[in-house]
Design a protein around this motif. Sequence first.
Motif, short mmCIF file in Angstrom:
data_model
loop_
_atom_site.label_atom_id
_atom_site.label_comp_id
_atom_site.label_asym_id
_atom_site.label_seq_id
_atom_site.Cartn_x
_atom_site.Cartn_y
_atom_site.Cartn_z
N LYS A 131 0.50 -1.05 -0.38
CA LYS A 131 -0.11 -0.44 -0.05
C LYS A 131 0.54 0.89 0.27
CE LYS A 131 -3.94 2.27 2.06
NZ LYS A 131 -5.01 2.21 4.20
N ASN A 132 0.29 2.44 -0.72
CA ASN A 132 1.20 3.86 -0.50
C ASN A 132 0.88 4.52 -0.01
OD1 ASN A 132 2.81 5.74 -1.86
ND2 ASN A 132 1.85 6.06 -3.17
N LYS A 133 1.96 3.67 1.22
CA LYS A 133 0.75 4.77 2.49
C LYS A 133 1.28 6.56 2.15
CE LYS A 133 0.87 1.66 5.74
NZ LYS A 133 0.77 0.75 6.65
N LYS A 134 0.77 7.51 2.65
CA LYS A 134 0.66 8.82 2.67
C LYS A 134 1.81 9.58 3.73
CE LYS A 134 -3.33 10.05 1.16
NZ LYS A 134 -5.24 10.93 1.50
N ARG A 135 3.01 10.39 3.39
CA ARG A 135 3.80 10.51 4.45
C ARG A 135 3.27 12.28 4.69
NH1 ARG A 135 9.06 12.48 1.01
NH2 ARG A 135 9.93 12.96 2.91
N VAL A 136 3.04 11.45 6.16
CA VAL A 136 2.06 13.02 6.76
C VAL A 136 2.76 13.72 7.97
CG1 VAL A 136 0.58 13.48 8.93
CG2 VAL A 136 0.21 11.53 7.48
N ARG A 137 2.44 14.82 7.45
CA ARG A 137 3.39 16.01 7.89
C ARG A 137 2.77 16.31 9.56
NH1 ARG A 137 4.49 22.26 5.60
NH2 ARG A 137 4.80 23.45 7.49
N LYS A 138 3.44 16.46 10.53
CA LYS A 138 3.57 16.18 11.79
C LYS A 138 3.45 17.44 12.64
CE LYS A 138 4.76 11.50 13.06
NZ LYS A 138 5.92 10.65 13.60
N ASN A 139 3.54 18.52 12.40
CA ASN A 139 4.28 19.78 12.97
C ASN A 139 2.74 20.16 12.33
OD1 ASN A 139 5.54 19.47 10.10
ND2 ASN A 139 5.96 21.53 10.16
N ASN A 140 2.85 21.41 13.18
CA ASN A 140 1.26 22.63 12.58
C ASN A 140 2.02 23.05 12.22
OD1 ASN A 140 -0.05 21.21 14.70
ND2 ASN A 140 0.27 22.56 16.49
N ILE A 141 0.86 23.40 10.98
CA ILE A 141 0.28 24.42 10.01
C ILE A 141 0.13 25.52 10.70
CG2 ILE A 141 0.25 25.06 7.67
CD1 ILE A 141 1.20 21.96 7.86
N LYS A 142 1.65 26.77 9.75
CA LYS A 142 0.79 27.94 10.46
C LYS A 142 0.79 29.30 9.08
CE LYS A 142 5.56 27.95 12.96
NZ LYS A 142 6.84 28.66 13.40
N PHE A 143 -0.94 28.91 9.89
CA PHE A 143 -1.18 30.08 8.98
C PHE A 143 -1.33 31.61 9.93
CE2 PHE A 143 -3.84 26.38 8.87
CZ PHE A 143 -3.34 25.91 7.25
N LYS A 144 -2.05 32.51 8.31
CA LYS A 144 -1.65 33.68 9.22
C LYS A 144 -2.47 34.36 9.91
CE LYS A 144 -0.83 36.65 5.00
NZ LYS A 144 -1.21 36.47 3.64
N VAL A 145 -4.19 33.57 9.50
CA VAL A 145 -4.64 33.95 10.85
C VAL A 145 -5.68 33.31 11.63
CG1 VAL A 145 -7.19 34.57 10.42
CG2 VAL A 145 -5.97 36.15 9.13
N SER A 146 -5.70 32.91 12.84
CA SER A 146 -6.08 31.48 13.28
C SER A 146 -7.53 31.37 13.84
CB SER A 146 -5.48 31.91 14.75
OG SER A 146 -4.15 32.40 15.15
N LEU A 147 -8.15 30.23 13.95
CA LEU A 147 -9.46 30.50 14.45
C LEU A 147 -9.66 30.87 15.80
CD1 LEU A 147 -9.63 26.88 12.72
CD2 LEU A 147 -10.63 28.54 11.71
N ASN A 148 -10.80 31.47 15.50
CA ASN A 148 -11.47 31.60 17.53
C ASN A 148 -11.87 30.51 17.73
OD1 ASN A 148 -13.99 30.71 16.61
ND2 ASN A 148 -14.43 33.06 16.03
N GLU A 149 -12.35 30.31 18.97
CA GLU A 149 -12.43 29.32 19.53
C GLU A 149 -13.61 28.42 19.11
OE1 GLU A 149 -10.89 27.90 21.97
OE2 GLU A 149 -9.85 28.90 21.89
N GLU A 150 -14.55 29.19 19.21
CA GLU A 150 -16.00 28.74 18.14
C GLU A 150 -15.06 27.59 17.20
OE1 GLU A 150 -19.98 29.97 17.44
OE2 GLU A 150 -18.55 31.09 16.01
N GLN A 151 -14.52 27.95 16.07
CA GLN A 151 -14.30 27.29 15.14
C GLN A 151 -13.60 26.33 15.37
OE1 GLN A 151 -12.70 31.25 13.25
NE2 GLN A 151 -14.23 31.19 11.89
#
Length: 255
Positions: free
Chosen positions: A12-32
């Motif tokens: 099976k061709n398993k995906k290489r999952v990136r473990k570190n968090n992605i840094k977005f320019k805008v963050s989600l609020n608590e509800e999101q």
Amino acid sequence: MPSKHHTDDVYKNKKRVRKNNIKFKVSLNEEQKIAKDCILENAITSIQGRAGSGKTFLAVQVALDMFFKKEVDKIIVTRPAVSDESLGFLPGDIKEKMDPWLAPIYHNLYMLYGKEKIDKHLEAEDIEIVPLAFVRGRTFVDSFIVVDEAQNVTHTQMEALLGRLGKGSKMAICGDKAQVDLRNKRDSGFEFLSTLGDLKGFGNVELLKNHRHSIVKDLLVRYEEKRELKVVKKSDSTTYEFPLTKNWWGGYQAF
């Protein structure tokens, strides 16, 4: 000595999952963030919210997060262009026809991660914009599908759309029941999704926080009250109905 029998998993061709968090320019609020957990836990999630609640922003953020972590191979974004899916009268190719309706999608993509990298993936078609009318017949595998303006998707279109979900995929369906542009509002297939919460793998979330000017929430309440009073009975028992007014895109709305 004979080799050991290999299971299918070996090949099976398993995906290489990136473990570190992605840094977005805008963050989600608590509800999101809470809503994001629901999206990640389910195959299909219906996201209900008023204008300015951040429905599309949330869905796009989750899609990009999974894509950059290599948990999905592709992002598909679809949106009804107009209430009756009539694109033919507009000039240009499909992309040029769709661009006016896709501006909010591009805005959210660029706001979250930056134009240069997003454009690179758009060009490579890792992030694909698909007109709703062209979804029929396709199966989306290992993909994240974002359905925007879903309140303007008819029952028939919604059924066909849900049937496109392939293995390893997720779908986030964003809509606002108060902004149905279909001539017959009962044709909208979005509200029915709220009855599917008992199905395993189907989630429903509602966003309540307003991210636009503070006056927007109060204005929307007033307009909703007006819609609910389409039929007014006077003291003489005469019934008055607000007329149907034609919108600039050709749809009708009762006021």
